[in-house]
Each structure stands twice: as structure tokens, then as C-alpha cells.
Motif scaffolding. Structure first.
Motif, PDB file in Angstrom:
ATOM      1  N   VAL B   5      10.996  -1.515 -37.143  1.00 22.24           N
ATOM      2  CA  VAL B   5      10.726  -1.595 -35.705  1.00 22.24           C
ATOM      3  C   VAL B   5      10.330  -3.026 -35.357  1.00 22.24           C
ATOM      4  CG1 VAL B   5       9.231  -0.791 -33.845  1.00 22.24           C
ATOM      5  CG2 VAL B   5       9.958   0.810 -35.616  1.00 22.24           C
ATOM      6  N   HIS B   6      11.024  -3.589 -34.384  1.00 18.85           N
ATOM      7  CA  HIS B   6      10.659  -4.912 -33.867  1.00 18.85           C
ATOM      8  C   HIS B   6       9.886  -4.727 -32.579  1.00 18.85           C
ATOM      9  CE1 HIS B   6      14.105  -6.086 -36.364  1.00 18.85           C
ATOM     10  NE2 HIS B   6      13.450  -7.206 -36.506  1.00 18.85           N
ATOM     11  N   VAL B   7       8.749  -5.333 -32.467  1.00 21.98           N
ATOM     12  CA  VAL B   7       7.965  -5.279 -31.239  1.00 21.98           C
ATOM     13  C   VAL B   7       7.782  -6.701 -30.729  1.00 21.98           C
ATOM     14  CG1 VAL B   7       5.772  -4.584 -30.209  1.00 21.98           C
ATOM     15  CG2 VAL B   7       6.730  -3.249 -32.077  1.00 21.98           C
ATOM     16  N   ILE B  42       7.613  -3.930 -38.130  1.00 19.68           N
ATOM     17  CA  ILE B  42       6.935  -2.880 -38.872  1.00 19.68           C
ATOM     18  C   ILE B  42       7.973  -2.109 -39.672  1.00 19.68           C
ATOM     19  CG2 ILE B  42       5.485  -0.813 -38.661  1.00 19.68           C
ATOM     20  CD1 ILE B  42       4.868  -2.146 -35.745  1.00 19.68           C
ATOM     21  N   GLU B  43       7.831  -2.103 -40.979  1.00 19.67           N
ATOM     22  CA  GLU B  43       8.761  -1.374 -41.836  1.00 19.67           C
ATOM     23  C   GLU B  43       8.118  -0.060 -42.248  1.00 19.67           C
ATOM     24  OE1 GLU B  43      11.364  -5.062 -43.698  1.00 19.67           O
ATOM     25  OE2 GLU B  43      10.210  -3.759 -45.031  1.00 19.67           O
ATOM     26  N   LEU B  62       1.933   4.520 -30.522  1.00 23.19           N
ATOM     27  CA  LEU B  62       1.057   3.676 -31.346  1.00 23.19           C
ATOM     28  C   LEU B  62       1.548   2.250 -31.547  1.00 23.19           C
ATOM     29  CD1 LEU B  62      -1.503   3.694 -33.247  1.00 23.19           C
ATOM     30  CD2 LEU B  62       0.119   4.024 -35.112  1.00 23.19           C
ATOM     31  N   LEU B  63       2.824   2.106 -31.917  1.00 20.76           N
ATOM     32  CA  LEU B  63       3.248   0.813 -32.447  1.00 20.76           C
ATOM     33  C   LEU B  63       3.389  -0.269 -31.389  1.00 20.76           C
ATOM     34  CD1 LEU B  63       5.880   2.078 -35.059  1.00 20.76           C
ATOM     35  CD2 LEU B  63       3.455   1.644 -35.397  1.00 20.76           C
ATOM     36  N   ALA B  64       3.772   0.127 -30.185  1.00 20.62           N
ATOM     37  CA  ALA B  64       3.966  -0.880 -29.138  1.00 20.62           C
ATOM     38  C   ALA B  64       3.104  -0.539 -27.923  1.00 20.62           C
ATOM     39  CB  ALA B  64       5.433  -0.923 -28.726  1.00 20.62           C
ATOM     40  N   TYR B  71      10.273  -2.660 -27.665  1.00 21.54           N
ATOM     41  CA  TYR B  71      10.516  -2.424 -29.090  1.00 21.54           C
ATOM     42  C   TYR B  71      11.982  -2.096 -29.327  1.00 21.54           C
ATOM     43  CZ  TYR B  71      10.235   2.504 -27.736  1.00 21.54           C
ATOM     44  OH  TYR B  71      10.443   3.715 -27.131  1.00 21.54           O
ATOM     45  N   ARG B  72      12.394  -2.318 -30.567  1.00 24.20           N
ATOM     46  CA  ARG B  72      13.772  -2.066 -30.975  1.00 24.20           C
ATOM     47  C   ARG B  72      13.713  -1.398 -32.348  1.00 24.20           C
ATOM     48  NH1 ARG B  72      17.299  -5.362 -33.640  1.00 24.20           N
ATOM     49  NH2 ARG B  72      15.856  -7.101 -33.573  1.00 24.20           N
ATOM     50  N   ILE B  73      14.457  -0.316 -32.495  1.00 23.47           N
ATOM     51  CA  ILE B  73      14.405   0.459 -33.740  1.00 23.47           C
ATOM     52  C   ILE B  73      15.691   0.261 -34.516  1.00 23.47           C
ATOM     53  CG2 ILE B  73      14.315   2.793 -34.699  1.00 23.47           C
ATOM     54  CD1 ILE B  73      12.809   3.562 -32.067  1.00 23.47           C
ATOM     55  N   GLU B  74      15.549   0.055 -35.809  1.00 24.00           N
ATOM     56  CA  GLU B  74      16.685  -0.086 -36.712  1.00 24.00           C
ATOM     57  C   GLU B  74      16.485   0.925 -37.835  1.00 24.00           C
ATOM     58  OE1 GLU B  74      18.055  -4.107 -38.887  1.00 24.00           O
ATOM     59  OE2 GLU B  74      16.427  -4.345 -37.472  1.00 24.00           O
TER      60      GLU B  74
END
Lengths: 76, 76
Positions: B5-7, B42-43, B62-64, B71-74
Motif C-alpha cells: 500500500v502506498h500512502v 506498507i507491505e 487505519l493505514l491512511a 492510497y494505492r493498493i498493489e
């Protein structure tokens, strides 16, 4: 041009931030989260023609602490 | 399975950390750095079969901080 640098703690280096996130996800009811590692991502807006080697130098000198962190460069 | 996850701070939100990095790169003699944005990556080590929707929920809860961060999810 743009470059994106990922900086992560090396394997084996304790990641208290990631551990805190893992714990919090569990508390929120998300099961099956076996591990979390948290790192930094740095997006750079660079002059055209900047080489990956130059970005690597930026990482070595400033962006990453290479004793405990590894980095990965992506030119966009 | 793994997810990354990129925030990042949303455009227009002041990024003092990124600004500090830009300034420091200039001081180190790296010219032509027009802008720097710093975010988190965040991995997550997840149970097999976890869907992108579940990871999205983790981000929202939580994460962002979705007021100021995107955020962007991969899924890996």
C-alpha cells in the motif's frame, strides 16, 4: 522526469512501526495479517536526463540509511 | 500473499518532510530537483484469498488518513 524511491528496513531489522500496525489491524478485526513492514516512498521531480546512478547517489548520501535500510529506484 | 500500500499526501497538502529533503538534496549539490513528496509504503503479509476490498478497508480505517492522504493498493 520523475523518480520514485522505496526505502525499506532490511530483513532482520526490527520494525516497531510495522509491528504496531499489525497489532492495530488485529484489534480492528482484520485476521490473518501475518506481518507488516513499513517503509518510505519518496517521489522526486527531477531535471530531464537525470540518470539512475545520480538517484542512487542521492539514496546513498541522504535518502536511505544503508546500514539498516535498502532502497529501490523506479524511473517513471 | 502480499500486498503493498502506498500512502501519499494529496496534491495541495503541504509536505514539510518532502520540502526538507528537497532542500537537503540542493545543499548536497544535486541540482534540478524541482520537487519532492514523501509518503509511506506498507507491505502486508496476508492470508491467501484476501481481497483488494479488504485491503481497501484497512486503508480507510487505519493505514491512511483519507482527509489529507490518498492510497494505492498493489496485490503482489
Amino acid at each position: 522526469m520523475k523518480a520514485r524511491v522505496h526505502v525499506m528496513l532490511k530483513d532482520g531489522v526490527l520494525d516497531p512501526q510495522g509491528e504496531a500496525v499489525r497489532h492495530a489491524l488485529g484489534s480492528l478485526g482484520f485476521d490473518g495479517v501475518a506481518g507488516v513492514r513499513q517503509g518510505k516512498v519518496i517521489e522526486l521531480e527531477l531535471a530531464e536526463g537525470t540518470t539512475e546512478a545520480t538517484v542512487g547517489e542521492m539514496c546513498e548520501k541522504l535518502l536511505a540509511n544503508t546500514v539498516i535500510e535498502s532502497y529501490r529506484i523506479e524511473l517513471l
